[in-house]
Design a protein around this motif. Structure first.
Motif, PDB file in Angstrom:
ATOM      1  N   SER A 123       0.850  -1.189   0.000  1.00  0.00           N
ATOM      2  CA  SER A 123       0.000   0.000   0.000  1.00  0.00           C
ATOM      3  C   SER A 123       0.885   1.237   0.000  1.00  0.00           C
ATOM      4  O   SER A 123       1.996   1.222   0.539  1.00  0.00           O
ATOM      5  N   CYS A 124       0.381   2.296  -0.586  1.00  0.00           N
ATOM      6  CA  CYS A 124       1.094   3.566  -0.571  1.00  0.00           C
ATOM      7  C   CYS A 124       0.064   4.676  -0.483  1.00  0.00           C
ATOM      8  O   CYS A 124      -0.803   4.797  -1.352  1.00  0.00           O
ATOM      9  N   THR A 125       0.181   5.474   0.554  1.00  0.00           N
ATOM     10  CA  THR A 125      -0.741   6.583   0.751  1.00  0.00           C
ATOM     11  C   THR A 125      -0.003   7.896   0.572  1.00  0.00           C
ATOM     12  O   THR A 125       1.081   8.091   1.130  1.00  0.00           O
ATOM     13  N   ALA A 126      -0.616   8.777  -0.210  1.00  0.00           N
ATOM     14  CA  ALA A 126      -0.031  10.084  -0.489  1.00  0.00           C
ATOM     15  C   ALA A 126      -0.739  11.142   0.350  1.00  0.00           C
ATOM     16  O   ALA A 126      -1.925  11.408   0.143  1.00  0.00           O
ATOM     17  N   SER A 127      -0.016  11.692   1.288  1.00  0.00           N
ATOM     18  CA  SER A 127      -0.604  12.734   2.128  1.00  0.00           C
ATOM     19  C   SER A 127      -0.357  14.100   1.500  1.00  0.00           C
ATOM     20  O   SER A 127       0.636  14.308   0.804  1.00  0.00           O
ATOM     21  N   GLU A 128      -1.280  15.029   1.745  1.00  0.00           N
ATOM     22  CA  GLU A 128      -1.184  16.386   1.193  1.00  0.00           C
ATOM     23  C   GLU A 128      -1.115  16.370  -0.332  1.00  0.00           C
ATOM     24  O   GLU A 128      -0.564  17.284  -0.942  1.00  0.00           O
ATOM     25  N   PHE A 129      -1.673  15.337  -0.920  1.00  0.00           N
ATOM     26  CA  PHE A 129      -1.642  15.183  -2.383  1.00  0.00           C
ATOM     27  C   PHE A 129      -2.921  15.786  -2.923  1.00  0.00           C
ATOM     28  O   PHE A 129      -3.956  15.144  -2.951  1.00  0.00           O
ATOM     29  N   ILE A 130      -2.828  17.033  -3.380  1.00  0.00           N
ATOM     30  CA  ILE A 130      -4.022  17.797  -3.714  1.00  0.00           C
ATOM     31  C   ILE A 130      -4.528  17.532  -5.126  1.00  0.00           C
ATOM     32  O   ILE A 130      -5.614  17.974  -5.500  1.00  0.00           O
ATOM     33  N   TYR A 131      -3.764  16.812  -5.904  1.00  0.00           N
ATOM     34  CA  TYR A 131      -4.098  16.638  -7.300  1.00  0.00           C
ATOM     35  C   TYR A 131      -5.277  15.680  -7.475  1.00  0.00           C
ATOM     36  O   TYR A 131      -5.416  14.706  -6.741  1.00  0.00           O
ATOM     37  N   THR A 132      -6.107  15.953  -8.446  1.00  0.00           N
ATOM     38  CA  THR A 132      -7.194  15.045  -8.784  1.00  0.00           C
ATOM     39  C   THR A 132      -6.841  14.184  -9.989  1.00  0.00           C
ATOM     40  O   THR A 132      -7.385  13.099 -10.159  1.00  0.00           O
ATOM     41  N   ASP A 133      -5.960  14.670 -10.831  1.00  0.00           N
ATOM     42  CA  ASP A 133      -5.475  13.905 -11.982  1.00  0.00           C
ATOM     43  C   ASP A 133      -4.002  13.602 -11.754  1.00  0.00           C
ATOM     44  O   ASP A 133      -3.199  14.533 -11.599  1.00  0.00           O
ATOM     45  N   TYR A 134      -3.657  12.344 -11.748  1.00  0.00           N
ATOM     46  CA  TYR A 134      -2.273  12.000 -11.454  1.00  0.00           C
ATOM     47  C   TYR A 134      -2.028  10.540 -11.815  1.00  0.00           C
ATOM     48  O   TYR A 134      -2.957   9.768 -12.081  1.00  0.00           O
ATOM     49  N   ALA A 135      -0.785  10.181 -11.816  1.00  0.00           N
ATOM     50  CA  ALA A 135      -0.374   8.787 -11.976  1.00  0.00           C
ATOM     51  C   ALA A 135       0.385   8.369 -10.724  1.00  0.00           C
ATOM     52  O   ALA A 135       1.088   9.180 -10.119  1.00  0.00           O
ATOM     53  N   THR A 178      -7.355   9.274 -13.764  1.00  0.00           N
ATOM     54  CA  THR A 178      -8.480   9.750 -14.567  1.00  0.00           C
ATOM     55  C   THR A 178      -9.291   8.626 -15.177  1.00  0.00           C
ATOM     56  O   THR A 178     -10.530   8.690 -15.223  1.00  0.00           O
ATOM     57  N   ASP A 179      -8.612   7.576 -15.642  1.00  0.00           N
ATOM     58  CA  ASP A 179      -9.319   6.499 -16.340  1.00  0.00           C
ATOM     59  C   ASP A 179      -8.873   5.116 -15.906  1.00  0.00           C
ATOM     60  O   ASP A 179      -9.229   4.124 -16.547  1.00  0.00           O
ATOM     61  N   ASN A 180      -8.083   5.053 -14.833  1.00  0.00           N
ATOM     62  CA  ASN A 180      -7.559   3.775 -14.336  1.00  0.00           C
ATOM     63  C   ASN A 180      -6.766   3.019 -15.388  1.00  0.00           C
ATOM     64  O   ASN A 180      -6.686   1.782 -15.348  1.00  0.00           O
ATOM     65  N   SER A 181      -6.168   3.745 -16.290  1.00  0.00           N
ATOM     66  CA  SER A 181      -5.271   3.107 -17.253  1.00  0.00           C
ATOM     67  C   SER A 181      -4.075   2.541 -16.492  1.00  0.00           C
ATOM     68  O   SER A 181      -3.556   3.170 -15.562  1.00  0.00           O
ATOM     69  N   THR A 182      -3.651   1.349 -16.881  1.00  0.00           N
ATOM     70  CA  THR A 182      -2.584   0.685 -16.139  1.00  0.00           C
ATOM     71  C   THR A 182      -1.472   0.185 -17.051  1.00  0.00           C
ATOM     72  O   THR A 182      -1.629   0.071 -18.274  1.00  0.00           O
TER      73      THR A 182
END
Length: 129
Positions: A21-33, A54-58
């Motif tokens: 698991s990886c949690t990003a704190s203070e990560f304000i972005y809505t679109d990201y990889a 944005t689209d769960n592209s993997t």
């Protein structure tokens, strides 16, 4: 300040499973990889898998296809890597990375290290034979 914190590493026998698991704190972005990279002793860091919010592209590197699954909880800004059928070759330190501009896809791949602005400190995965 953005922080990425990984968890879930450990020691497992070959054939076993782990979920990172990886949690990003203070990560304000809505679109990201967000991606998972790994580095074994004496080897370069390599991209394992990534996902775009944005689209769960993997993307998966060939050696983990069919064994690893990446997923994203956008609300929690948490990315998971379910790792099944582990082999000793999967032994490495696994790093989480995030970036608001990179677009992860099967075509683009996991990207180069410099394309990610944010990195976690890593979590050790050791697979015994």
């Amino acid at each position: 300040e953005v922080q990425l914190v990984e968890s879930g590493g450990g020691l497992v026998q070959a054939g076993g499973s782990l979920r990172l698991s990886c949690t990003a704190s203070e990560f304000i972005y809505t679109d990201y990889a967000m991606g998972w990279f790994r580095q074994a002793p004496g080897k370069e860091r390599e991209g394992v898998s990534c996902i775009t919010s944005t689209d769960n592209s993997t993307y998966y590197t060939d050696s983990v296809k069919g064994r690893f699954t990446i997923s994203l909880d956008n609300a929690r800004k948490t990315v998971y890597l379910q790792m099944n059928s582990l082999t000793p070759e999967d032994t490495a330190t696994y790093y989480c990375a995030g970036d608001p501009y990179y677009y992860c896809s099967a075509t683009n791949g996991a990207g180069e290290l410099h394309e990610y602005d944010y990195w976690g400190r890593g979590t050790q995965v050791t697979v015994s034979s």
